[in-house]
Design an enzyme around this catalytic site. Structure first.
Site, PDB file in Angstrom:
ATOM      1  N   CYS A 150     -66.127  -4.288  28.850  1.00 26.31           N
ATOM      2  CA  CYS A 150     -67.576  -4.477  28.778  1.00 26.31           C
ATOM      3  C   CYS A 150     -67.905  -5.956  28.639  1.00 26.31           C
ATOM      4  CB  CYS A 150     -68.127  -3.688  27.584  1.00 26.31           C
ATOM      5  SG  CYS A 150     -69.899  -3.904  27.314  1.00 26.31           S
TER       6      CYS A 150
ATOM      7  N   SER B 245     -76.172   6.099  22.604  1.00 27.41           N
ATOM      8  CA  SER B 245     -74.750   6.041  22.943  1.00 27.41           C
ATOM      9  C   SER B 245     -74.007   5.217  21.902  1.00 27.41           C
ATOM     10  CB  SER B 245     -74.569   5.411  24.324  1.00 27.41           C
ATOM     11  OG  SER B 245     -73.202   5.278  24.634  1.00 27.41           O
TER      12      SER B 245
ATOM     13  N   HIS C 204     -63.803   7.151  27.115  1.00 27.38           N
ATOM     14  CA  HIS C 204     -63.004   6.319  28.024  1.00 27.38           C
ATOM     15  C   HIS C 204     -61.491   6.465  27.906  1.00 27.38           C
ATOM     16  CE1 HIS C 204     -66.963   4.883  28.600  1.00 27.38           C
ATOM     17  NE2 HIS C 204     -66.979   4.094  27.547  1.00 27.38           N
TER      18      HIS C 204
ATOM     19  N   CYS D  76     -73.425  -0.258  34.414  1.00 32.19           N
ATOM     20  CA  CYS D  76     -72.755   0.024  33.145  1.00 32.19           C
ATOM     21  C   CYS D  76     -71.684  -1.015  32.841  1.00 32.19           C
ATOM     22  CB  CYS D  76     -72.145   1.425  33.209  1.00 32.19           C
ATOM     23  SG  CYS D  76     -71.280   1.910  31.714  1.00 32.19           S
TER      24      CYS D  76
ATOM     25  N   ASN E  43     -67.305  -0.925  36.715  1.00 29.46           N
ATOM     26  CA  ASN E  43     -67.976  -2.049  37.354  1.00 29.46           C
ATOM     27  C   ASN E  43     -67.314  -3.347  36.915  1.00 29.46           C
ATOM     28  OD1 ASN E  43     -70.256  -0.510  38.592  1.00 29.46           O
ATOM     29  ND2 ASN E  43     -70.610   0.012  36.451  1.00 29.46           N
TER      30      ASN E  43
ATOM     31  N   GLY F 120     -74.966  -4.065  22.657  1.00 28.45           N
ATOM     32  CA  GLY F 120     -74.851  -3.765  21.233  1.00 28.45           C
ATOM     33  C   GLY F 120     -74.452  -2.324  20.941  1.00 28.45           C
ATOM     34  N   GLU F 121     -74.102  -2.085  19.691  1.00 20.80           N
ATOM     35  CA  GLU F 121     -73.752  -0.759  19.185  1.00 20.80           C
ATOM     36  C   GLU F 121     -74.926  -0.232  18.356  1.00 20.80           C
ATOM     37  OE1 GLU F 121     -72.932   2.587  17.894  1.00 20.80           O
ATOM     38  OE2 GLU F 121     -71.308   1.810  19.171  1.00 20.80           O
TER      39      GLU F 121
ATOM     40  N   CYS G 134     -65.047  -4.315  23.136  1.00 24.48           N
ATOM     41  CA  CYS G 134     -64.434  -3.397  24.101  1.00 24.48           C
ATOM     42  C   CYS G 134     -63.987  -4.199  25.325  1.00 24.48           C
ATOM     43  CB  CYS G 134     -65.418  -2.300  24.507  1.00 24.48           C
ATOM     44  SG  CYS G 134     -65.912  -1.237  23.125  1.00 24.48           S
TER      45      CYS G 134
ATOM     46  N   CYS H  48     -82.738   1.629  30.198  1.00 24.02           N
ATOM     47  CA  CYS H  48     -81.500   1.384  29.466  1.00 24.02           C
ATOM     48  C   CYS H  48     -81.768   0.185  28.560  1.00 24.02           C
ATOM     49  CB  CYS H  48     -80.356   1.099  30.436  1.00 24.02           C
ATOM     50  SG  CYS H  48     -78.801   0.675  29.609  1.00 24.02           S
TER      51      CYS H  48
ATOM     52  N   GLU I 138     -80.945  -8.168  27.312  1.00 21.32           N
ATOM     53  CA  GLU I 138     -81.283  -7.560  28.596  1.00 21.32           C
ATOM     54  C   GLU I 138     -81.600  -6.070  28.489  1.00 21.32           C
ATOM     55  OE1 GLU I 138     -78.760 -10.546  31.535  1.00 21.32           O
ATOM     56  OE2 GLU I 138     -77.906  -8.583  31.092  1.00 21.32           O
TER      57      GLU I 138
ATOM     58  N   CYS J 174     -72.594  -8.266  20.749  1.00 24.16           N
ATOM     59  CA  CYS J 174     -71.921  -7.087  20.198  1.00 24.16           C
ATOM     60  C   CYS J 174     -70.675  -7.539  19.456  1.00 24.16           C
ATOM     61  CB  CYS J 174     -71.543  -6.122  21.324  1.00 24.16           C
ATOM     62  SG  CYS J 174     -70.910  -4.524  20.739  1.00 24.16           S
TER      63      CYS J 174
ATOM     64  N   SER K 153     -69.104   7.041  23.927  1.00 26.05           N
ATOM     65  CA  SER K 153     -68.354   6.258  24.913  1.00 26.05           C
ATOM     66  C   SER K 153     -66.875   6.476  24.635  1.00 26.05           C
ATOM     67  CB  SER K 153     -68.722   4.773  24.795  1.00 26.05           C
ATOM     68  OG  SER K 153     -70.042   4.555  25.208  1.00 26.05           O
TER      69      SER K 153
END
Length: 349
Positions: A122, A198, A223, A342, A298, A166-167, A119, A108, A95, A115, A221
């Site tokens: 996510c 990111s 957090h 996000c 979210n 993904g990273e 996390c 984005c 996506e 991934c 990222s």
């Protein structure tokens, strides 16, 4: 090139193409025409290349292929955000999101299918990593979102953020090659300063970005501003702790001078206290960070562990940062009604 094995024409250099055309008795300038179709006009098939003769197009099909992305579904948010699910040549789904505001239109984009970092907040982190996206697939993703921007808002993309699925730093080579194509004069000719990559925090690869003297921006990222909490929600921190990341980010900045941002999702009763804010301020002072983005949490289907704090808590947290001369901005999520905000990308529906 006549060894019987077809090659991805997007992964062949212009000089290689020129050599191929001379080899088959064609004019050298035909290579430049094909190169333009592939990179500037975003051709998806050789039949799209209408200024080439049918016989030449047949020859190209014999030796080459184009692995373009197909649009699987498109969703439109009430706030103008557009989420697109792309289908790859090998039937995977990934996506990308177009985020319009009055000042800019941002893509984005995703760099991996799924991934591997898991996390806890996510949606993509609950998926398996199927494979990396090739650089031409990432470029195709950007070009298709750019086309949406032109069609829906009558303007090209102004910014790109690698904050999708993904990273990016675990697909290092393809991400850098994609950015090279995006910024090339015969690509989108976008300034690298308008691109942000990111990362969840791969210290070794952050240092490599410094060694490679990249010119795009970097976002961490974060957090959580202590290792105990970050280990809890981001398993990558167990092997890339905050001390290691501080060292890597300082090295990156010393080598590139490129802008660094901290991304900080605020979770109710987890990282939104006065103590959390003070720890964040302390970390902010250890790295030449340009900005801290405070992000709304979210909700995702896979977990009901987290919630977003009320406005009073958010405002108090931000006010404490501002009082301590931290450059901070609250980033309001867009596209929540279509799971495009996000942390929500997960190929649902």
């Amino acid at each position: 090139m006549k060894n019987g094995e077809k090659r991805n024409i997007r992964q062949i250099t212009l000089p290689e193409l020129e050599a191929y055309f001379l080899e088959i008795g064609e004019k050298k300038f035909r290579a430049k025409q094909v190169h333009e179709w592939v990179w500037q006009k975003n051709a998806q098939t050789f039949d799209d290349m209408t200024n080439l003769g049918k016989e030449l197009r047949t020859k190209l099909v014999e030796y080459f292929f184009i692995h373009g992305l197909d649009i699987d579904t498109t969703q439109y948010s009430n706030d103008g955000t557009i989420k697109t699910r792309f289908r790859t040549h090998d039937k995977h789904l990934v996506e990308g999101v177009l985020i319009p505001t009055d000042e800019r239109t941002t893509a984005c984009v995703s760099s991996q299918i799924g991934c591997s970092l898991s996390c806890k907040f996510c949606a993509t982190g609950f998926m398996n990593r199927e494979r990396n996206l090739d650089y031409d697939e990432i470029y195709d993703e950007v070009m298709k979102i750019n086309q949406q921007s032109e069609e829906s808002f009558n303007r090209k993309l102004s910014n790109i953020v690698f904050m999708g699925m993904g990273e990016p730093l675990l697909n290092y080579s393809n991400v850098l090659k994609a950015i090279e194509r995006i910024t090339a004069p015969d690509g989108l000719a976008m300034s690298p300063r308008r691109i942000t990559v990111s990362t969840a925090g791969v210290a070794k690869m952050i240092k490599k970005l410094g060694d490679d003297k990249v010119r795009f921006k970097l976002a961490l990222s974060l957090h959580a501003a202590n290792d105990r909490k970050r280990n809890d929600i981001m398993p990558i921190n167990e092997t890339n702790n905050l001390k290691t990341l501080v060292e890597a980010l300082n090295y990156f900045y010393k080598e590139t001078g490129s802008e660094i941002t901290f991304e900080y999702i605020l979770f109710k009763n987890f990282n939104d206290s006065t103590t959390d804010a003070e720890e964040l301020i302390k970390l902010y002072r250890q790295v030449p960070v340009d900005l801290i983005n405070i992000i709304e949490y979210n909700p995702i289907d896979n977990s009901d562990r987290f919630a977003k704090p009320d406005e009073e808590t958010l405002n108090k947290f931000v006010a404490l940062l501002e009082k301590n001369k931290v450059n901070v901005r609250v980033r309001r999520s867009r596209g929540k009604d279509i799971d495009a905000a996000c942390g929500q990308l997960a190929n649902k529906g």
